[in-house]
Design a protein around this motif. Structure first.
Motif, PDB file in Angstrom:
ATOM      1  N   GLU A 394       0.365  -1.576   0.256  1.00  0.00           N
ATOM      2  CA  GLU A 394       0.144   0.267  -0.202  1.00  0.00           C
ATOM      3  C   GLU A 394       0.798   1.411  -0.121  1.00  0.00           C
ATOM      4  N   ALA A 395       2.071   1.116   1.170  1.00  0.00           N
ATOM      5  CA  ALA A 395       2.969   2.226   1.054  1.00  0.00           C
ATOM      6  C   ALA A 395       4.057   2.649  -0.100  1.00  0.00           C
ATOM      7  N   THR A 396       3.987   1.519  -1.174  1.00  0.00           N
ATOM      8  CA  THR A 396       4.692   1.863  -1.771  1.00  0.00           C
ATOM      9  C   THR A 396       4.420   2.287  -3.438  1.00  0.00           C
ATOM     10  N   THR A 397       2.289   1.516  -3.101  1.00  0.00           N
ATOM     11  CA  THR A 397       1.410   2.111  -4.235  1.00  0.00           C
ATOM     12  C   THR A 397       1.642   3.963  -4.175  1.00  0.00           C
ATOM     13  N   MET A 398       1.232   4.204  -2.895  1.00  0.00           N
ATOM     14  CA  MET A 398       1.495   5.093  -2.547  1.00  0.00           C
ATOM     15  C   MET A 398       2.092   6.064  -3.304  1.00  0.00           C
ATOM     16  N   ARG A 399       3.594   5.881  -2.920  1.00  0.00           N
ATOM     17  CA  ARG A 399       4.387   6.230  -3.808  1.00  0.00           C
ATOM     18  C   ARG A 399       4.907   6.838  -5.066  1.00  0.00           C
ATOM     19  N   ASP A 400       4.675   5.474  -5.557  1.00  0.00           N
ATOM     20  CA  ASP A 400       4.419   5.703  -6.835  1.00  0.00           C
ATOM     21  C   ASP A 400       3.357   6.188  -7.377  1.00  0.00           C
ATOM     22  N   GLU A 401       2.664   6.330  -7.160  1.00  0.00           N
ATOM     23  CA  GLU A 401       1.237   7.334  -7.413  1.00  0.00           C
ATOM     24  C   GLU A 401       1.485   8.495  -7.471  1.00  0.00           C
ATOM     25  N   ARG A 402       2.382   8.676  -6.088  1.00  0.00           N
ATOM     26  CA  ARG A 402       2.255  10.027  -6.296  1.00  0.00           C
ATOM     27  C   ARG A 402       3.525  10.906  -6.274  1.00  0.00           C
ATOM     28  N   THR A 403       4.583  10.140  -7.401  1.00  0.00           N
ATOM     29  CA  THR A 403       6.198  10.532  -7.512  1.00  0.00           C
ATOM     30  C   THR A 403       5.813  10.977  -8.568  1.00  0.00           C
ATOM     31  N   THR A 404       6.658  11.869  -9.945  1.00  0.00           N
ATOM     32  CA  THR A 404       6.034  11.989 -11.190  1.00  0.00           C
ATOM     33  C   THR A 404       6.738  12.540 -11.915  1.00  0.00           C
ATOM     34  N   ASP A 405       7.121  11.792 -13.174  1.00  0.00           N
ATOM     35  CA  ASP A 405       8.801  12.537 -13.623  1.00  0.00           C
ATOM     36  C   ASP A 405       8.403  13.716 -14.326  1.00  0.00           C
ATOM     37  N   VAL A 406       9.176  14.689 -13.833  1.00  0.00           N
ATOM     38  CA  VAL A 406       9.020  16.232 -15.029  1.00  0.00           C
ATOM     39  C   VAL A 406      10.649  16.016 -15.616  1.00  0.00           C
ATOM     40  N   ASP A 407      10.422  17.654 -15.805  1.00  0.00           N
ATOM     41  CA  ASP A 407      12.094  17.784 -16.851  1.00  0.00           C
ATOM     42  C   ASP A 407      11.254  19.705 -16.669  1.00  0.00           C
ATOM     43  N   SER A 408      11.288  20.063 -15.548  1.00  0.00           N
ATOM     44  CA  SER A 408      12.258  21.558 -15.745  1.00  0.00           C
ATOM     45  C   SER A 408      11.613  21.667 -14.394  1.00  0.00           C
ATOM     46  N   VAL A 409      11.597  23.339 -13.906  1.00  0.00           N
ATOM     47  CA  VAL A 409      11.902  23.404 -12.441  1.00  0.00           C
ATOM     48  C   VAL A 409      10.423  23.632 -11.935  1.00  0.00           C
ATOM     49  N   GLU A 410       9.617  24.159 -13.779  1.00  0.00           N
ATOM     50  CA  GLU A 410       7.328  24.499 -13.140  1.00  0.00           C
ATOM     51  C   GLU A 410       7.197  23.257 -12.599  1.00  0.00           C
ATOM     52  N   GLY A 411       7.632  21.920 -13.495  1.00  0.00           N
ATOM     53  CA  GLY A 411       7.282  20.652 -13.392  1.00  0.00           C
ATOM     54  C   GLY A 411       7.491  20.777 -12.173  1.00  0.00           C
ATOM     55  N   VAL A 412       9.122  20.896 -11.533  1.00  0.00           N
ATOM     56  CA  VAL A 412       9.325  20.134 -10.106  1.00  0.00           C
ATOM     57  C   VAL A 412       8.045  20.848  -9.494  1.00  0.00           C
ATOM     58  N   LEU A 413       7.699  22.105  -9.440  1.00  0.00           N
ATOM     59  CA  LEU A 413       7.360  22.775  -8.695  1.00  0.00           C
ATOM     60  C   LEU A 413       5.889  22.150  -7.825  1.00  0.00           C
TER      61      LEU A 413
END
Length: 471
Positions: A394-413
RNA sequence: CGGGGAGUGGCGCAGCCCGGUAGCGCACCUGCUUUGGGAGCAGGGGGUCGCAGGUUCGAAUCCUGUCUCCCCGACCA
């Protein structure tokens, strides 16, 4: 009319939920001095289990326990320039003793690199004395401006390991081994927390280190929590404390040292990673109470049956607790155990006795299942392992679902407002980028390779930064 | 240290503007009835209202000073 919730719902006010859990599950209280913490028996029970499991793993890595003093001469701190600069703002200093002003102020240890370095220097003579692998359990004091129970307290409990090695490679390998075999293994296998590992950006290293490795966990509000760090100290402390050895060619050499620590902060991490709106959820392998056998009403022999089941579980190696306080309402007691996060409840009343069963309730899912009394001793241990695995999943799913790949500072924010952002390291490596992240309280938590492994240094190609808001 | 708020039984709060020596919820104690999801009823214990001055016949309430704590920002396991 629905009853008011026992706890402030997480979605409504997460920090308040955390406070409520600490109170209602009887985990800890604020101490009389700001920033200090009183750990109550149930909370301390969690810590004791963490200590026991961590201690096993640390010893398996070859380190031995020792103890070093709480008081450190101020002059020791000053010997390593970065170290004293890093720690000065958070030191508690003793200026008086025995009713007199001291000639040299004494520092209450914020960490023990300096004293331990001093003694390592004395103990190490030859390459035959290396590696020297020490660990110490104790308390440390770092004056905190904004304390939060377990997460950031002025005094906290921890273990700190300190090692000395003949070569840089050996020291680096050991720092990495502790991070992986002691910290990460413990957090994943026992705490059921899928922590990420990596190195800290150079500006965020431990004061005096040449490399800092860390485990980062995700809390249920999407924020990160650093839960264990391992440092390569290079030869900085060896120089400052004269930690030298004579090599096989009879030449004096400086040692390479490491230090690594994990603290009561992990208790806070456990609460915030697994807790739900009904309270704490303690992973079975950690729980010091894995099962509570609850007597609903002591009629028709229910009390005796419950006691028998409890004994049987204990004999089967289960950490069971019998709750036969029938002068307290059943609902109250089940709510209390739920708040405390005991993984399994076995409820036994007259009806169950008549049916030759007990009602088994899983804390993680709330699911209730009748289990024949004769099968309990075999069902429960299996189910405890299942719950352990399910919590991790469950914790792994939560982490993966809430981890986003981005490629810019705006994306990070954007991504870090709800969870982790994974971005190519060069995008956020600069001072300017870090400053922009800082405006939204986002920081680079760690730097890792594409496959999630720990890089040797931040200059490798193809690295990713994990960015998030943090505790 | 910058900005905001609060100090009243163990905890959470009301009362303060319009002074008249203290109240509510939870918790606690006793008794009875209860007990399959936070029990009900009845009775009871506990506070010199952060501290120090002042105004007043009288201050939790008004005035002055002082201390402490909490929340938001910069450092950190």
């Amino acid at each position: 009319m629905a009853k008011a919730p026992v706890l402030t719902p997480q979605a409504e006010d997460f920090p308040r939920w955390y406070q409520d859990v600490l109170n209602k599950a009887e985990l800890a209280d604020n101490g009389p001095v700001r920033g200090t913490m009183v750990i109550r028996p149930y909370g301390y029970g969690l810590w004791e289990r963490m200590q026991a499991e961590m201690d096993l793993r640390i010893k398996a890595c070859g380190a031995e326990n020792a103890y070093f003093p709480l008081f450190i001469p101020e002059s020791y701190l000053k010997r390593e320039a970065d170290h004293v600069e890093g720690f000065s703002p958070e030191l508690a200093v003793v200026t008086h003793g025995g009713g007199k002003e001291l000639e040299e102020p004494i520092v209450v240890r914020p960490t023990s690199e300096t004293v331990i370095g001093e003694y390592m220097g004395k103990w190490i003579q030859s390459y035959r004395d290396l590696p020297l692998l020490l660990n110490a359990w104790g308390n440390v004091v770092r004056w905190e401006l904004r304390p939060r129970l377990f997460l950031r307290t002025t005094e906290f409990l921890w273990q700190e390991g300190h090692t000395a090695h003949a070569t840089r490679e050996d020291a680096a390998a050991y720092a990495a081994r502790i991070l992986e075999d002691a910290y990460r293994a413990f957090m994943v296998d026992i705490l059921a927390m899928p922590v990420l590992v990596g190195i800290k950006p150079s500006y965020d290293r431990f004061a005096g280190a040449i490399n800092t490795l860390a485990c980062e966990g995700m809390m249920r509000d999407g924020k990160a929590l650093q839960m264990g760090t391992s440092h390569e100290l290079g030869q900085n402390f060896a120089k400052a404390f004269d930690i030298q050895y004579l090599d096989a060619d009879s030449k004096q050499q400086l040692c390479w040292t490491t230090s690594w620590g994990s603290s009561t902060r992990m208790v806070g991490g456990l609460i915030m990673c697994h807790g739900d709106d009904r309270g704490l959820r303690v992973p079975p392998r950690l729980a010091h109470i894995q099962v509570v056998v609850l007597v609903i009403r002591d009629e028709d022999g229910a009390g005796g049956v419950a006691e028998g089941i409890h004994d049987e579980l204990v004999r089967a190696g289960v950490r069971s607790r019998l709750d036969d306080r029938v002068d307290t309402a059943f609902g109250r007691r089940s709510t209390d155990w739920e708040l405390k996060g005991v993984p399994i409840r076995l409820e036994i009343g007259p009806r169950d006795v008549a049916d030759g069963q007990a009602v088994l309730v899983r804390r993680d899912t709330g699911e209730k299942t009748p289990v024949p009394l004769t099968e309990i001793a075999t069902t429960v241990p299996r189910l405890l392992e299942q719950i352990q695995a399910d919590l991790l999943a469950e914790a792994t799913t939560m982490r993966d679902e809430r981890t986003t790949d981005v490629d810019s500072v705006e994306g990070v924010l954007e991504a870090a407002s709800t969870g982790f952002a994974r971005v190519p390291w060069p995008v956020v490596a600069g001072e300017q980028a870090a400053a922009r992240l800082g405006t939204k309280a986002v920081t680079v938590r760690c730097i890792q390779r594409e496959d999630g492994s720990v890089p040797d240094d931040e200059d490798e190609d193809g690295l990713y930064a994990i960015c998030a808001r943090s505790y």
